[in-house]
Design a protein around this motif. Structure first.
Motif, short mmCIF file in Angstrom:
data_model
loop_
_atom_site.label_atom_id
_atom_site.label_comp_id
_atom_site.label_asym_id
_atom_site.label_seq_id
_atom_site.Cartn_x
_atom_site.Cartn_y
_atom_site.Cartn_z
N SER A 146 0.81 -1.22 0.00
CA SER A 146 0.00 0.00 0.00
C SER A 146 0.84 1.27 0.00
O SER A 146 0.30 2.36 0.07
CB SER A 146 -0.92 0.01 1.23
OG SER A 146 -0.16 0.02 2.42
N VAL A 147 2.17 1.13 -0.09
CA VAL A 147 3.07 2.29 -0.06
C VAL A 147 3.72 2.49 -1.42
O VAL A 147 4.21 1.54 -2.04
CB VAL A 147 4.18 2.12 1.01
CG1 VAL A 147 5.17 3.29 0.94
CG2 VAL A 147 3.58 2.01 2.40
N THR A 148 3.72 3.73 -1.89
CA THR A 148 4.46 4.11 -3.09
C THR A 148 5.54 5.10 -2.68
O THR A 148 5.23 6.13 -2.05
CB THR A 148 3.55 4.77 -4.14
OG1 THR A 148 2.51 3.84 -4.49
CG2 THR A 148 4.33 5.14 -5.39
N VAL A 149 6.79 4.79 -2.98
CA VAL A 149 7.91 5.66 -2.63
C VAL A 149 8.31 6.50 -3.85
O VAL A 149 8.50 5.96 -4.94
CB VAL A 149 9.12 4.85 -2.14
CG1 VAL A 149 10.31 5.77 -1.84
CG2 VAL A 149 8.76 4.05 -0.88
N HIS A 150 8.43 7.81 -3.64
CA HIS A 150 8.85 8.74 -4.69
C HIS A 150 10.21 9.32 -4.31
O HIS A 150 10.33 9.95 -3.25
CB HIS A 150 7.85 9.88 -4.86
CG HIS A 150 6.45 9.43 -5.12
ND1 HIS A 150 5.95 9.24 -6.39
CD2 HIS A 150 5.43 9.11 -4.26
CE1 HIS A 150 4.69 8.84 -6.32
NE2 HIS A 150 4.35 8.76 -5.04
N ALA A 151 11.21 9.12 -5.14
CA ALA A 151 12.52 9.71 -4.91
C ALA A 151 12.49 11.13 -5.46
O ALA A 151 13.04 11.44 -6.51
CB ALA A 151 13.61 8.88 -5.59
#
Length: 276
Positions: A146-151
Motif C-alpha cells: 500500500s506504499v508508493t515511494v517517490h525519490a
C-alpha cells in the motif's frame, strides 16, 4: 535471538511509547509493536541519541526505547523520536481507507507505521528528496504493497488528494500544494520553523471556510532539503505571532489583510479563524 525475543522488545517499547505520548488510539501502540525498527536502520553498531548524548550500541534493546537513532550523522539525519511521532499520529488520526502523503520519509520506518494505520484499503504516498534514502526506503518497504515511494521533493508539485499530509522536515512555510491536496476534513501536520531551528508543530485542518490552524508542541527537525531557497517572505512572525496563528491561506485564494502575522510567496498566516 529467537523471533519471540524481538517481539517482546517491540511490545514493551510500544507500551512505553504509548504511555509517553499519552495516545488515545490503541491502533498506534499495536503498529509500533508490529513494525521492526531495526529493518529501517543501518547495520549495527547503532548510534542512539538521548537528551543530546550519542552512544554506540549493538544491543537490540537499546533501539527499542524513546531515542533517536542516527541514519547519517554527517548530514544530521536520524530516525526520529518515537513518542513524538506517536503523538503526531494520534493527533492527525489516520483511519482505515485513507490516503496519507508522507513528506520526508527517510528510510521508511514511520511510513510503515502510517501504512498499518490506514489499512485496510488505505494508501501512503512517501516522498524522500535524498536519493540514497529513497532507495533504502524502497527496499525497506517492499513488503508494504500500500506504499508508493517517490525519490523526489514533495515541494512545488501537484500532489494526489489526501486525507493526511504528514511532514517530517522543518519548513519556513508549508507548500500551497500540501493545502490544495487536502480533502474536506483533511489534516496537515508539519514543523513550522520560520526562524530556523526549533518551532511549533502546526495542525492544519481543511474546513468549509478555509484552513484552520492549531499550534501544538515545539519541535526541532532538519530543514526540508531543496526548498528554503525558493521561499521568500515579506513579513516574518515574532515569537508572539507564532502563538496567535489561527488560519493559513493560499494567496491566490485570498490576499493578506490586517490579520496577517506571516506572509510568504504563496501562503500567509492569519490571527483570525476561518470564516471570521
Amino acid at each position: 535471538m529467537p523471533q519471540e525475543g524481538f517481539d517482546q522488545y517491540r511490545r514493551a517499547y510500544a507500551r512505553q511509547i504509548a504511555r509517553l505520548a499519552e495516545i488515545r488510539d490503541g491502533r498506534i501502540e499495536q503498529a509500533f509493536a508490529t513494525v521492526p525498527r531495526e529493518t529501517f536502520l543501518p547495520p549495527p553498531p547503532w548510534t542512539v541519541i538521548s537528551m543530546g548524548v550519542a552512544t554506540q550500541t549493538s544491543e537490540i534493546a537499546d533501539i527499542y526505547a524513546n531515542v533517536l537513532v542516527a541514519i547519517d550523522r554527517e548530514r544530521g539525519i536520524n530516525n526520529g523520536e518515537p513518542a513524538l511521532h506517536a503523538a503526531w499520529m494520534d493527533t492527525v488520526g489516520p483511519q482505515a481507507g485513507e490516503t496519507v502523503i508522507h513528506v520526508g520519509a527517510g528510510t521508511g520506518y514511520y511510513t510503515a507505521i502510517l501504512a498499518l494505520l490506514v489499512q485496510p484499503n488505505g494508501h501512503v504516498e512517501a516522498f524522500e528528496y535524498e536519493a540514497d534514502l529513497a532507495a533504502q526506503a524502497q527496499r525497506n518497504l517492499g513488503a508494504y504493497a500500500s506504499v508508493t515511494v517517490h525519490a523526489a521533493s514533495a515541494f512545488g508539485r501537484v500532489l494526489p488528494k489526501a486525507d493526511v499530509v504528514y511532514v517530517n522536515a522543518g519548513v519556513l512555510a508549508p507548500d500551497a500544494e500540501w493545502l490544495r491536496a487536502l480533502e474536506p476534513g483533511g489534516r496537515l501536520i508539519f514543523p513550522w520553523q520560520p526562524h530556523k531551528g526549533w518551532g511549533p508543530t502546526l495542525l492544519v485542518t481543511r474546513r468549509g471556510g478555509g484552513f484552520s490552524v492549531q499550534s501544538l508542541m515545539r519541535v526541532g527537525f532538519i530543514s526540508c532539503s531543496g526548498t528554503t531557497e525558493r521561499i521568500s517572505v515579506s513579513r516574518l512572525p515574532t515569537e508572539a505571532d507564532l502563538e496567535a496563528v489561527r488560519s493559513v491561506w493560499i494567496r491566490s485564494d485570498r490576499s493578506p489583510d490586517s490579520s496577517a502575522v506571516a506572509v510568504y510567496d504563496d501562503v500567509w498566516f492569519s490571527s483570525e479563524k476561518p470564516g471570521d
